[in-house]
Design an enzyme around this catalytic site. Structure first.
Site, short mmCIF file in Angstrom:
data_model
loop_
_atom_site.label_atom_id
_atom_site.label_comp_id
_atom_site.label_asym_id
_atom_site.label_seq_id
_atom_site.Cartn_x
_atom_site.Cartn_y
_atom_site.Cartn_z
N TYR A 352 7.32 6.40 1.42
CA TYR A 352 6.12 6.36 1.66
C TYR A 352 5.60 5.42 2.94
O TYR A 352 7.35 4.25 2.81
CB TYR A 352 4.93 5.49 0.90
CG TYR A 352 4.99 4.30 0.14
CD1 TYR A 352 4.96 3.06 0.35
CD2 TYR A 352 6.00 4.18 -1.00
CE1 TYR A 352 4.74 2.25 0.10
CE2 TYR A 352 5.90 2.88 -1.11
CZ TYR A 352 5.45 1.69 -1.02
OH TYR A 352 5.73 0.62 -1.16
N CYS A 353 5.02 5.02 3.50
CA CYS A 353 4.89 4.15 4.95
C CYS A 353 3.68 3.98 5.07
O CYS A 353 2.74 4.47 4.28
CB CYS A 353 6.19 4.65 6.13
SG CYS A 353 5.91 5.82 6.99
N THR A 354 3.25 3.39 6.57
CA THR A 354 1.58 2.92 6.47
C THR A 354 1.25 4.38 7.31
O THR A 354 0.18 5.04 6.01
CB THR A 354 1.85 2.44 7.66
OG1 THR A 354 2.25 1.03 7.42
CG2 THR A 354 0.57 1.98 8.10
N ILE A 382 0.12 5.59 3.93
CA ILE A 382 -0.54 4.59 2.20
C ILE A 382 -1.92 4.57 2.38
O ILE A 382 -3.06 4.65 2.50
CB ILE A 382 -0.45 2.98 2.53
CG1 ILE A 382 1.12 2.93 2.16
CG2 ILE A 382 -0.91 2.54 1.99
CD1 ILE A 382 1.96 2.02 2.25
#
Length: 527
Positions: A352-354, A382
């Site tokens: 996952y990332c931003t 996210i």
């Protein structure tokens, strides 16, 4: 530094940038080759460079266009470096003398595209006729033709007044673009037209942007993007993440052409966005994390929950039980994977990332190593997960790359003051101008004068205050230099705790943690 006088002055600055296909186009030492090397260039190479130079110059000038004032005989002027130019000759002279480096960089980018284009030995005119943009925009390739009509709106409606009446858009789109420089000129004009600020990166692999403005302006921007033939078949409204903000969240508008739309440091020709991990919706990802946490205490847990962001992002907010690499830039991520490859062998990886963009190529890189059992990634990042699960498994704030620094969706605080250890998650810049790192210092410590990233920087700031004539250029802080560039993971360091720590009582001793010893919080950069 080369001196450009006009985009139409022939081949006086022919360089060797196309001599070899693997040439490092960022090496500015090659811009002024010796006469001997210059003589080696064949006619075809010279034509390509001349074409690229003229195209780069013209597109740069195009991005500086502004409407002329009412009742003026000319339809457009140019604005650059806070100066207004009323004729083409003056703006050309200004760009040639003040922006030579940018022109060289854009020229190199155009050349690199030509170098990988099939049959480049054919005439440039025939190649240009094969450009899909020509097919899309045959009747009008003028940038102004692809701007929305805003005549029915007042200027006050388009300009956001602070963060209350505006919002910030975050989006990306991976798709092959034949002419990123045209897209750059169009995006610049579009954002200026709508009074948007922010950052937009464009490459042959797609577009990545975060822009802020009034809600009307951002709505019009989304409508234009979804109606543009280049993107309408690749994007939908759900691809645009929104948050409270506005034009005030960014100091300016920056639009440019790059090799990658998110800088991983590896050519898209080697690791392509076309081979990513399996996308999971926020709901699907939530279930996977729930199952992962239920097995967290089992010795044979074969799942890794991997945070692809930089350490200062995961420091203030992260998923429970995640592996959060202690890296400063996303360009370090491939080296991190290589150094810790055995950690991922025969594992199922949840990434996952931003907003999802770093996972696209990050997962592609991890998959290419061929050691993982499966690689999944959170679609929409996210940002989308918190919209659906604000009280889910993600605890703390969401770091963002603008003046807000973070978005809050829940009340959890997972980080602490770098000086006293009290729960705290609001970043500020180091008070020493040469440093500009991000620090976590609670109000009590700030009142005691602890406003820098470390003691060394604090002392340097005091000395500079007494001797303001000293250099004001940015310097790397000692606490930054001490950090290992690529960390090696040990089994006991894999998972980070997320439960908030209680504030220590008066006189209670708290031992320094590794994170507090290495107080290095870099200024936000999408790299």
């Amino acid at each position: 530094m080369p001196s450009f006088t006009s985009p139409d002055q022939g081949d006086d600055l022919e360089a060797c940038v196309l001599r070899f296909s693997d040439l490092d186009l960022k090496d500015t030492r090659l811009i002024n080759p010796s006469s001997g090397l210059k003589a080696e260039l064949d006619v075809s190479t010279k034509k390509k460079y001349s074409f690229a130079k003229k195209k780069a110059f013209a597109l740069f000038v195009k991005t500086k266009e502004v409407p002329a004032r009412p009742f003026e005989c000319k339809e457009k002027w140019w604005k650059c470096c806070q100066q207004l130019f009323r004729d083409r000759i003056s703006i050309h002279r200004h760009v040639a003398t003040q922006h030579a480096d940018e022109i060289c960089h854009q020229t190199a980018s155009v050349l690199k595209q030509l170098a990988v284009t099939p049959n480049t030995s054919k005439s440039l005119k025939s190649e240009d006729s094969r450009n899909p943009l020509k097919e899309y925009f045959t009747y009008n390739r003028e940038v102004s033709a692809w701007l929305p009509d805003i005549s029915c709106f007042s200027p006050d409606e388009l300009i956001s007044q602070g963060s209350d009446g505006g919002e910030v858009l975050l989006y990306y789109c991976y798709r092959d673009l034949e002419d990123p420089h045209w897209v750059c000129a169009w995006q610049t004009a579009l954002c200026q037209h709508l009074s948007l600020t922010g950052k937009v990166r464009i490459a042959t692999e797609g577009i990545n942007g975060t822009v802020g403005g009034s809600k009307l302006a951002t709505r019009l921007y989304v409508e234009v993007m979804l109606s543009c033939p280049l993107f309408k078949d690749y994007m939908c409204e759900d691809d645009f993440k929104t948050s409270k903000g506005g034009a005030c969240c960014f100091p300016e508008l920056r639009v440019g052409v790059f090799e990658e739309i998110v800088p991983m440091g590896i050519s898209p020709n080697k690791i392509s966005y076309k081979k990513p991990g399996i996308h999971l919706s926020p709901g699907e990802f939530h279930k996977e994390v729930e199952e992962f946490l239920s097995q967290a205490n089992e010795e044979q847990n074969d799942t890794i929950l991997l945070d692809c962001r930089n350490f200062y992002e995961s420091k203030i907010g992260r998923f429970q039980g995640c592996l959060a690499p202690d890296i400063r830039k996303f360009s370090y991520f491939p080296s991190y994977i290589d150094k810790n490859l055995e950690l991922f062998r025969e594992k199922k990886v949840l990434m996952y990332c931003t907003g999802g963009i770093r996972c696209e190529r990050g997962s592609a890189y991890l998959k290419a190593k061929g050691v993982c059992k499966e690689v999944f990634q959170l679609k929409g990042g996210i940002h989308k997960y918190l919209e659906e699960f604000p009280d889910g498994f993600y605890k703390g704030k969401l770091f963002v790359f603008d003046e807000r620094y973070a978005l809050s969706y829940n009340s959890d605080i997972v980080s602490e003051c770098s000086y006293c250890g009290a729960p705290w998650d609001q970043y500020k810049l180091c008070s020493t101008p040469q440093c500009r790192q991000l620090i976590l210092a609670c109000p009590a410590c700030q009142r005691q004068g602890f406003t820098a990233c470390c003691v060394t920087c604090q002392d340097k700031g005091r000395r500079l205050a007494l001797s303001p004539t000293q250099s004001s250029f940015k310097e790397e802080c000692e606490c930054t230099a001490r950090r290992p560039r690529i960390p090696s993971e040990l089994p006991q360091q894999v998972r980070l705790p997320v439960s908030p720590r209680p504030r220590p009582g008066v006189g209670e001793h708290r031992p320094c943690s590794r994170e507090r010893q290495q107080q290095d919080f870099p200024r936000p950069s999408q790299s």
